[in-house]
Enzyme design. Structure first.
Site, PDB file in Angstrom:
ATOM      1  N   LYS A 211      -6.869  38.268 -21.071  1.00  0.00           N
ATOM      2  CA  LYS A 211      -7.393  37.506 -19.728  1.00  0.00           C
ATOM      3  C   LYS A 211      -7.414  36.069 -20.175  1.00  0.00           C
ATOM      4  CE  LYS A 211      -7.404  41.035 -16.734  1.00  0.00           C
ATOM      5  NZ  LYS A 211      -6.813  41.098 -15.516  1.00  0.00           N
TER       6      LYS A 211
ATOM      7  N   SER B 170      -4.085  45.161 -25.117  1.00  0.00           N
ATOM      8  CA  SER B 170      -4.536  44.057 -24.423  1.00  0.00           C
ATOM      9  C   SER B 170      -6.028  43.715 -24.692  1.00  0.00           C
ATOM     10  CB  SER B 170      -4.419  44.612 -22.829  1.00  0.00           C
ATOM     11  OG  SER B 170      -5.196  45.797 -22.786  1.00  0.00           O
TER      12      SER B 170
END
Lengths: 314, 314
Positions: A49, A299
């Site tokens: 992110k 991720s």
């Protein structure tokens, strides 16, 4: 859009980590394929992110940067916006639900962001955000419905294919679809033969439903252990990219996710959050066929200690 | 001896992993120094022990290899000897105590080794080993008291300094002293200005006592959480190297070790066994002064799930 990913890559140079790519002889032997993991659990703030947030916030006008930014998230996007804002000297306000674990509040506050808690029983997140946004003129940094954010996330796959160009398939976790959309654009741009597969929990299969029906399907908030994929629907900006560049979306069971987290932890010695382990879960549970060179994007690695304890006890 | 490490390095090429070197911005900021970690938790079998075992077993004569090898260990050395023997097509017998956790038995058996369990209450490990060894003519692979093993372990520091040549200090966990001796020889050979510091638990400070008194001190079996350092004394082959090449041996508390494992896990996202976290423990608890470029060897990542659960709950 591919060019925007190239630009994002230049923008992130020296700011984001070029995360390592790991493999496991044990796994390759088990599944009979060559598997590579792009480890965004080693990214700043512990998840991909950071890339999207930096690519987006660094492109705001001076006037916007001076007023500040706002975001709503209880997870990795909150920490990403907080850290990026700190690095750029911008004021950040993060709207977080009242049930956010203390560790995440502390981490976000640790990066210097102002936190506003809303009551999930009585208040509406969008209304709380809009009210503050309008009052102070903050710019909203969406977690995935934003082309700069999508381009930033696409740099994960770009870096991956620079190092391992001849991947036959690429497995990408899917929540709101920012990472999947960006990665699919980058991957197909660099290697048109690659098969891009989105992976989400069976318990939160909105992307699969949307992909197969051709329109965005919204589901109730899921209780999946993969908290990063509890978004109830794909974004109207991520969905068209996913339709165009993704080949397939598959789902995995909760048990498969837990087994994958354990494999990462006990065999590969890396900490992966449940959402980050979706790719390996799909592979280990044979939802995805193991053949050739398989790329898996991990991720993130932000997992609450009690959840990790629970997984270890399974 | 330095040349033997260079030879070991060539022997290990393509067989052992060139493990990654990681760093953490958060840590560097916290301690005010530049810290690099050489991650042997990513080595085959999850620990540096693979290097010494391979360097030793691969140099046995054909006749010795044909007869087979024997080792006693409940930990990483057992798995290392088992895997190396499998790779080289040699029969391996491992003597393990009756209280060995099932996972370690399974892992060792999984590499194809024959396991002989001895009763820690009524039997003597050396006697059990000698009896089998004499009966079948197996060659004993000592865990640290063997120059080929020491040379193999020294390749860890050699690889480390090839990548980060200008380290000011190098922190190395110390049990029987194989990794410390080998690493000290390699490090001083490549950079005579480097300060080599051995780290052991306060609860198992035999190396410190030996280093300071000038003779090998034997202590009772320690209950330290750092199970890799529960050896009761340095080896007569490792001690002289440690006297000659090591600058200092320091100790850390159990609490500091636990905090270090947690930092590796939750901040750096890597799984490190308690013995492997000794370097970071010394740094975080300020037993070692944080200045300049500090190299830390993470010796391994094999930790029993219940122990990890316990640490997460601290």
């Amino acid at each position: 859009m591919f060019q925007q990913i190239v630009d994002a890559k230049n923008r992130l140079k020296g700011v984001a980590h070029q995360t390592p790519i790991l493999s496991s002889r044990t796994l390759n032997k088990m599944v009979g394929a060559e598997v590579y993991f792009k480890c965004e659990n080693f990214q700043r703030i512990g998840a991909f992110k950071f890339r999207g947030a930096f690519n987006c916030i660094s492109q705001l006008t001076q006037a916007q940067q001076k007023r500040g930014v706002i975001a709503f998230s209880s997870g990795n996007h909150a920490q990403a916006v907080a850290l990026v804002s700190k690095l750029l000297g911008i004021k950040a306000t993060i709207i977080m639900p009242s049930n956010t674990p203390q560790v995440k509040l502390d981490a976000t506050r640790g990066y210097g962001a102002q936190i506003v808690i809303y009551d999930i029983e009585t208040e509406n997140r969008e209304e709380v955000t809009a009210k503050i946004q309008n009052k102070y003129g903050y710019t909203l940094i969406a977690p995935f419905n934003n082309t700069h954010v999508i381009a930033g996330q696409g740099t994960v796959a770009y870096e991956f294919l620079e190092k391992v160009p001849d991947l036959n398939s690429l497995l990408v976790p899917c929540g709101g679809g920012g990472l999947l959309a960006g990665s699919a654009i980058a991957a197909k741009g660099l290697n048109s033969n690659i098969r891009v597969i989105g992976v989400e929990p069976e318990l939160a299969d909105d992307a699969k439903q949307s992909f197969e029906s051709g329109k965005i399907v919204t589901i109730p908030v899921s209780k999946t252990i993969a908290d990063g994929t509890r978004t109830t629907a794909l974004g109207h900006m991520t969905f068209p990219f996913i339709q165009q560049y993704v080949d397939e979306i598959c789902t995995t069971t909760e048990q498969a996710i837990i087994e994958a987290v354990k494999f990462h932890l006990l065999r590969m010695k890396i900490v992966v959050e449940p959402s980050g382990a979706l790719g390996l879960a799909a592979l280990l549970s044979k939802t995805v066929k193991a053949e050739g060179k398989i790329g898996i994007i991990i991720s993130g690695g932000n997992i609450d200690p009690p959840i990790l304890q629970g997984i270890l006890g399974e």
